[in-house]
Write a protein that holds these residues in place. Structure first.
Motif, mmCIF file in Angstrom:
data_model
loop_
_atom_site.group_PDB
_atom_site.id
_atom_site.type_symbol
_atom_site.label_atom_id
_atom_site.label_comp_id
_atom_site.label_asym_id
_atom_site.label_seq_id
_atom_site.Cartn_x
_atom_site.Cartn_y
_atom_site.Cartn_z
ATOM 1 N N LEU A 1 12.504 8.253 0.208
ATOM 2 C CA LEU A 1 11.803 7.257 -0.604
ATOM 3 C C LEU A 1 10.416 7.054 -0.027
ATOM 4 C CD1 LEU A 1 14.502 4.409 -0.386
ATOM 5 C CD2 LEU A 1 14.514 6.384 -1.922
ATOM 6 N N ASP A 2 9.488 6.519 -0.800
ATOM 7 C CA ASP A 2 8.191 6.194 -0.184
ATOM 8 C C ASP A 2 8.197 4.723 0.251
ATOM 9 O OD1 ASP A 2 7.802 4.848 -2.563
ATOM 10 O OD2 ASP A 2 5.685 5.372 -2.696
ATOM 11 N N GLY A 3 7.067 4.259 0.785
ATOM 12 C CA GLY A 3 6.998 2.952 1.445
ATOM 13 C C GLY A 3 7.298 1.761 0.557
ATOM 14 N N ASP A 4 7.150 1.885 -0.754
ATOM 15 C CA ASP A 4 7.515 0.759 -1.627
ATOM 16 C C ASP A 4 8.583 1.155 -2.641
ATOM 17 O OD1 ASP A 4 5.789 2.343 -3.074
ATOM 18 O OD2 ASP A 4 4.838 0.672 -4.126
ATOM 19 N N ALA A 5 9.188 2.335 -2.395
ATOM 20 C CA ALA A 5 10.360 2.793 -3.159
ATOM 21 C C ALA A 5 10.102 3.013 -4.645
ATOM 22 C CB ALA A 5 11.551 1.852 -2.948
ATOM 23 N N ASP A 6 8.890 3.497 -4.967
ATOM 24 C CA ASP A 6 8.709 3.925 -6.359
ATOM 25 C C ASP A 6 8.589 5.442 -6.464
ATOM 26 O OD1 ASP A 6 6.146 4.226 -5.406
ATOM 27 O OD2 ASP A 6 5.176 3.000 -6.949
ATOM 28 N N ARG A 7 8.853 6.134 -5.370
ATOM 29 C CA ARG A 7 8.888 7.597 -5.421
ATOM 30 C C ARG A 7 10.142 8.101 -4.739
ATOM 31 N NH1 ARG A 7 3.233 10.033 -3.266
ATOM 32 N NH2 ARG A 7 1.795 8.687 -4.412
ATOM 33 N N LEU A 8 10.643 9.239 -5.238
ATOM 34 C CA LEU A 8 11.855 9.843 -4.695
ATOM 35 C C LEU A 8 11.714 11.355 -4.717
ATOM 36 C CD1 LEU A 8 15.003 9.627 -4.031
ATOM 37 C CD2 LEU A 8 15.339 9.921 -6.491
ATOM 38 N N ALA B 1 0.860 -1.189 0.000
ATOM 39 C CA ALA B 1 0.000 0.000 0.000
ATOM 40 C C ALA B 1 0.891 1.231 0.000
ATOM 41 C CB ALA B 1 -0.961 -0.003 1.177
ATOM 42 N N SER B 2 2.084 1.074 -0.598
ATOM 43 C CA SER B 2 2.964 2.206 -0.866
ATOM 44 C C SER B 2 3.128 3.136 0.335
ATOM 45 C CB SER B 2 2.394 2.935 -2.084
ATOM 46 O OG SER B 2 3.158 4.027 -2.435
ATOM 47 N N HIS B 3 2.702 4.401 0.161
ATOM 48 C CA HIS B 3 2.910 5.419 1.197
ATOM 49 C C HIS B 3 1.793 5.440 2.231
ATOM 50 C CE1 HIS B 3 0.494 6.979 -2.071
ATOM 51 N NE2 HIS B 3 -0.133 7.683 -1.162
HETATM 52 MG MG MG Z 1 4.737 4.036 -3.911
#
Ligand code: MG
Ligand code: 16G
Length: 561
Positions: free
Chosen positions: A282-289, A66-68
């Motif tokens: 980074l966000d919780g699943d590391a697809d944002r920076l 659930a990402s961020h």
């Molecule tokens: Mg994410």
């Protein structure tokens, strides 16, 4: 589907009843909800993934994250064979599967769909790669996904354990291309292409001027953990990781790219000792920076260097390398090598970034929010750079242009080995290997930012001065029914409810450089408001007034942030 398969499905699905009164939908980034109600949904997405693999006769992926969002939430999404998001044509079927109330209803939906889509089962491969982030609910939801996959005869589930979302996307893509697809292969590819870029830094760059240390907030999630591994494979860059999840910190709680970008404050573990240092989150699943610095004044706000600035840095570098390369080609051959370089943004992109990119002479296109939309547009260029302001983005290279580039590099290495042109070709090839071609990837973007800063000899402050952000404010408003708001023109205009856009326009017109739009969130039950204006006070006031308009048209009579 034969009788044996039908009865197996009936039995298996009877163990996963959907929660009562909950209607989830496959939103911007798959299904997301409180983890406690997700087991039946994840089981059904397992079925869907198996069918998708049979249909495409390729490997697909299933990611549990659930990402961020907060640690008690979780989510699930499918990775298509090319490494991108599930084809949008299949989303309505995902929604129907999730809400089927009984095993019989589920079976009849599946039977109908299999016939309609002519999904082949005989003698065909079905393999689903599974990954999950560090959430405590991940392991049990993963089991539910495996049950779903196993409920379709012939489908194979391969659990790859804890991964960042972009790692799974990368592995699915690599596997379908017949390339090594392990985690080690991923780390080796990105660390070696980083090394190539560093080796190609011009001698005249005053390297010592660039501090080669970056401090990264890992959001107490999977990204921090993976970065610890990656950093040991790098030379020429020192990475200090904080909030790795090992120190007892709670995932996404006062940490992570979403928090830093939306609140514009330093994450937990960063403070006055870090003034002026190059920091990233980074966000919780590391697809944002996103990057940031802690300013010298006592304000609690940070200087944010967001996805738009990362995009701009990438655009400057790529454009520069292309012009070195194509200058040579124009002078010496008739080969028309001019690459079509384009940029894709959403309405959340700061207006100053768009002006800047246009000034660079780039084509800028807008799409609705959500990676799948940006990705699709970027893929239409020879080199397409896409970013959301929130830090999700990547650079896509078309296969045909890459083949041309490889051939050109070979040619150059014969006639002018070590020339500026050949170095430019090699740099572009290294970028295409470093940057994740499947989806936005915080780890590979971090390495590319670091390589470019070293190449240019720039500090983060110098980078941040590319242009000055217009002040902006984001709010969210709880409403009775968020689907009452529909939008057009890449979410910049609200079509319904009738009259709301006129009210927003009238308010926006009061503010110099005012820009404002509303859209229903794809991940939360709220309407989002974005406002931009010439001063922070004006942006705050515009956002406030528009939130009140939303409330008046749709709310319960209250708005909150
Ligand atoms: Mg994410
Ligand atoms: C998801 C999207 C992200 C988008 C965000 C918007 C993916 C992988 N992620 O996180 O791109 O910016 O949703 O959220 O597509 P919202 O609809 O709640 O504003």
């Amino acid at each position: 589907m034969n009788e044996e398969q039908r009865s197996h499905l009936l039995h298996s699905s009877s163990l996963f009843s959907p929660p009562e009164g909950v209607k989830l939908s496959y939103g911007t980034a798959g299904f997301r909800a409180d983890a406690s109600i997700l087991r039946s949904t994840v089981y059904r997405v397992g079925i869907l993934a198996a069918l998708r693999s049979f249909k495409t006769q390729s490997v697909v992926g299933l990611m549990i994250t659930a990402s961020h969002n907060k640690v008690s939430d979780n989510g699930v999404k499918i990775v298509d064979p090319g490494g991108g998001m599930l084809s949008q044509e299949w989303e309505p079927f995902a929604d129907q599967l999730a809400i089927a109330q009984t095993p019989e209803a589920l079976l009849s939906l599946i039977t109908e769909f299999v016939e309609k889509e002519k999904i082949p089962f005989d003698g065909v491969l079905s393999l689903v790669l599974l990954g999950r982030d560090t959430r405590p609910s991940g392991a049990s939801l993963l089991e539910a996904a495996v049950e779903g996959i196993n409920s379709i005869f012939g489908a194979i589930a391969l659990d790859l354990g804890i991964l960042t979302t972009p790692q799974l996307h990368w592995m699915v893509r690599a596997r379908n291309k017949g390339m090594p697809a392990t985690e080690l292969a991923y780390f080796e590819q990105i660390s070696s292409s980083f090394r190539c870029l560093v080796d190609l830094i011009p001698n005249e760059t005053e390297r010592n001027k660039t501090d080669n240390t970056v401090v990264v907030d890992g959001a107490d999630g999977v990204g921090g953990e993976k970065l610890e591994v990656l950093k040991s494979m790098l030379t020429g860059l020192v990475i200090e990781v904080r909030n790795t999840g090992k120190g007892g910190g709670l995932l996404n709680d006062g940490v992570g790219a979403d928090y830093v970008q939306k609140e514009k404050v330093a994450p937990r573990g960063f403070g006055s000792n870090d003034v002026g240092i190059r920091c990233a989150s980074l966000d919780g699943d590391a697809d944002r920076l996103v990057y940031f610095t802690v300013p010298t004044n006592s304000s609690s706000k940070i200087d944010l260097v967001d996805g738009d600035k990362i995009l701009s840095l990438f655009a400057v570098f790529i454009k520069e390398q292309l012009s070195i390369l194509t200058k040579e080609v124009k002078e010496n051959t008739n080969n028309n090598s001019q690459a079509r370089l384009g940029v894709v943004q959403t309405a959340y992109a700061n207006g100053s970034s768009t002006d800047y990119l246009k000034q660079l002479g780039l084509e800028v296109i807008f799409t609705p929010t959500g990676v799948k939309h940006l990705h699709e547009k970027a893929a239409q260029f020879d080199i397409g750079i896409y970013f959301e302001a929130n830090g999700h983005g990547t650079i896509l290279f078309s296969e045909s242009w890459l083949s041309w580039l490889e051939a050109r590099n070979n040619e150059l290495s014969l006639v002018s080995e070590g020339s500026e042109q050949q170095k430019a070709a090699l740099r572009l090839l290294s970028v295409s290997n470093l940057i994740n071609q499947a989806v936005g990837d915080a780890l590979s973007c971090l390495l590319l930012v670091e390589a470019i800063l070293q190449h240019k000899g720039w500090s983060i402050q110098k980078w941040n001065e590319l242009y000055q952000d217009l002040p902006s404010r984001q709010l969210k408003v709880k409403v009775v029914d968020r689907t009452a708001v529909t939008t057009t023109n890449a979410e910049t205009i609200a079509v319904s409810p009738p009259g709301i856009q006129e009210a927003i326009d009238a308010e926006t017109a009061k503010y110099p450089k005012g820009r404002c739009f509303i859209r229903p969130s794809g991940t939360e039950d709220v309407i989002r408001v974005y406002a931009e204006a010439s001063t922070q006070e004006a942006a705050d006031s515009l956002a406030d007034s528009v939130a009140k308009i939303v409330d008046r048209f749709l709310g319960f009579g209250s708005s909150n942030q």
